[in-house]
Design an enzyme around this catalytic site. Structure first.
Site, PDB file in Angstrom:
ATOM      1  N   GLY A   1       0.822  -1.215   0.000  1.00 29.87           N
ATOM      2  CA  GLY A   1       0.000   0.000   0.000  1.00 29.87           C
ATOM      3  C   GLY A   1       0.854   1.263   0.000  1.00 29.87           C
ATOM      4  O   GLY A   1       0.580   2.221  -0.735  1.00 29.87           O
ATOM      5  N   ASP A   2       1.907   1.264   0.808  1.00 27.13           N
ATOM      6  CA  ASP A   2       2.794   2.433   0.864  1.00 27.13           C
ATOM      7  C   ASP A   2       3.623   2.583  -0.404  1.00 27.13           C
ATOM      8  O   ASP A   2       3.795   3.693  -0.913  1.00 27.13           O
ATOM      9  CB  ASP A   2       3.735   2.321   2.070  1.00 27.13           C
ATOM     10  CG  ASP A   2       3.035   2.616   3.372  1.00 27.13           C
ATOM     11  OD1 ASP A   2       2.281   3.589   3.443  1.00 27.13           O
ATOM     12  OD2 ASP A   2       3.265   1.863   4.342  1.00 27.13           O
TER      13      ASP A   2
END
Length: 186
Positions: free
Chosen positions: A161-162
């Protein structure tokens, strides 16, 4: 190209790292007494330095500035005057609270490109919520696809996600830099 990076953990610093990998000079600003928690993450270390940090801090210069105080803000604005890009991943409204929002930064440097990385966008009903990759991976259903049917979904070894957030931020920054060549504005 000069990039000023503000923020901690992975998404914003990953965007800064990618720009550094592409040849930009990246100056990472950390809060005095509260360094980026990534400095202590991960298991492997050598000479007291965590390998995870060395990967995410590569191609960067680090300085400490307290952006909440007038002297720190003045030094930051001096950097902004010479910068091409500011990448930040604070909760929305943080820079504005310190008097350093985009309006102020563009007064100092109209050509500045500002990349703002946040979990839920800069506006909207959930904008003030902290965004973490683990939450995004769960809410999106990505974690449901990983693991075994009879057990809870495991965390992936990579903070997908990051890293995706950082990659898309870099794409937006590069597009804004290209647009600046015709408009002159960030």
């Amino acid at each position: 190209m000069l990039v000023v990076e503000l923020g901690t953990l992975i998404a914003g610093p990953f965007a800064g790292r990618l720009l550094g990998d592409m040849g930009a000079r990246v100056v990472k600003i950390e809060d005095p007494g509260r360094p980026d928690p990534l400095r202590t993450w991960g298991q492997g270390e050598r000479d007291g330095r965590r390998h995870f940090w060395t990967v995410h801090a590569r191609n960067k210069e680090s300085i400490t500035l307290d952006l909440r105080c007038p002297d720190g803000a003045a030094i930051f604005l001096d950097l902004v005057a010479r910068a091409d890009v500011v990448v930040e991943n604070f909760r929305p409204g943080t820079l504005e609270k310190w008097g350093l929002g985009p309006d102020r930064l563009h007064e100092v440097n109209p050509g500045l490109v500002i990349g703002r990385v946040s979990g839920y966008g800069q506006t909207g009903p959930q904008a003030t919520r902290a965004g973490y990759a683990s939450v995004a991976e769960g809410v999106s259903g990505l974690r449901h696809l990983n693991g075994f049917p009879d057990r809870p979904p495991p965390r992936m070894a990579l903070s997908i996600g990051d890293t995706l957030g950082g990659m898309f931020a870099v794409q937006g920054i590069l597009a804004a830099l290209l647009a600046r060549t015709t408009t002159g504005r960030g």
